[in-house]
Each structure stands twice: as structure tokens, then as C-alpha cells.
Write a protein that holds these residues in place. Structure first.
Motif: not given
Length: 202
Positions: A38-44, A16-17, A46-48
């Protein structure tokens, strides 16, 4: 202190964060990196969350191992291997434990911080995510019991401590003095990980 359910809650909260602060992490990375944190962490993350929802686990260690493997394969840039290493070391430290208590978490976070330092060839004071993980480990070991509000506060202070630092590692190091005055993106995403851990421990 950590159960299969609470680790899942931790990852949901962290995701969420990462989604809410995707633009902020990207902005930080535009200043001193390559604009993709930001893109990498949000994608990662989300997949987790997706991976954990689709799977069932017998213990915390197995779940954390899947978190690590997912981050390694889904987060681009330098962050994937670093965050993957952190969660893999954490997973290995709590292997075979039915319940994961404060001291187990301390050992796990310590192994995680050391893993990140080895993988990134970095130490404290170099304006990286290590500047959040290492102080949290030290603080955690000093506590008789973990106060969630204090954990969040400590993580925030650690993140903010990267602002006056000059980067000597990673892409930010090319900027030399110009990296001063910016919060490190990896320190910021690490703050969200500890902020979410604090919330599930509260």
C-alpha cells in the motif's frame, strides 16, 4: 481511445485509488507479503502524477515511458520493476502512434503482461498480478468494442480469482497452504489500474 489527456486522467484516477486503498493494500500484504504494498503503490503513483503535471508530451508513448520510469524508481519492493516493466512495454508497443485505438491497446497490454511474466518469472495461476493482466488481455482481444463496465467487472473477477489460489511465487509462496483464502496484493493494485482505465474510457 487513448490520448495524452486520457492517459494523464488515467494516472490521476489510478493514484486516487492507490491513496484511498493504501490501508487495504497494506492489509492484504500483511497477510501474505511484507506489509509495504500500500505504501509503495501510493507513493509511486503520487510521484507519477507529479511527474506528468510537470512535463509536456508529444505523444502517448513518451508519457507512458515516464510513467514506467517513475514507477521503477519510486515504488519499492518487487512491484516497482514489475509495474515499471508493464508500462514500459505498453509505451514501446504504441511508439510513433498519433492515436492509440483498441487494437493498439490490446497489443500494448499483451506486451505488458508478457513483460511482467518474464520479469517475475511467473505465469497464470500462481497468485500474482499476472492473474489480472493476462485474463484482461485475452478478454480485450475478444471484444468488438470495449465496454467500460465489463472491463471493470472482468478485472474484479480476475482479482478475486486469486483468493483460492496457492501462491508459488514471491514472498507469499513461503506460506504455502496458508496463502489460500487471501487476495493477492499485486492483483488488487492491478484491479485499481484497470478500474481507473475503465472509468476514463466510459
Amino acid at each position: 481511445m487513448l490520448t495524452i489527456q486520457s492517459v494523464q486522467d488515467w494516472m490521476v484516477k489510478a493514484n486516487e485509488y492507490m491513496q484511498e486503498n493504501k490501508a487495504y493494500l497494506t492489509e492484504l500484504d500483511q497477510a501474505i507479503g511484507d506489509s509495504d504494498h500500500g505504501i509503495n503503490m501510493s507513493r509511486g503513483f503520487q510521484e507519477v502524477v507529479k511527474k506528468l503535471e510537470q512535463s509536456s508530451y508529444d505523444d502517448v508513448s513518451a508519457m507512458l515511458k515516464d510513467v514506467a520510469m517513475t514507477l521503477m524508481s519510486k515504488v519499492g519492493g518487487a512491484s516497482g520493476p514489475l509495474y515499471g516493466t508493464a508500462f514500459l512495454k505498453l509505451s514501446m508497443a504504441v511508439k510513433g502512434k498519433e492515436t492509440v485505438d483498441k487494437d493498439d491497446i490490446a497489443a500494448g497490454l499483451d506486451a505488458a503482461a508478457q513483460g511482467v511474466q518474464q520479469r517475475g518469472k511467473s505465469t497464470t495461476g500462481e497468485k500474482t498480478m499476472v492473474d489480472v493482466w493476462a485474463p484482461i488481455v485475452t478478454w480485450w482481444k475478444e471484444q468488438d468494442e470495449i465496454d467500460a463496465a465489463d472491463l471493470e467487472k472482468k478485472a474484479k473477477e480476475a482479482m478475486e480469482s486469486t483468493k483460492p489460489m496457492k501462491a508459488t511465487k514471491g514472498r507469499a509462496s513461503y506460506l504455502k497452504e496458508k496463502s489460500v483464502g487471501h487476495i493477492d496484493p499485486g492483483a488488487a493494485s492491478s484491479y485499481y489500474i484497470f478500474k481507473s482505465l475503465a472509468e476514463i474510457l466510459a
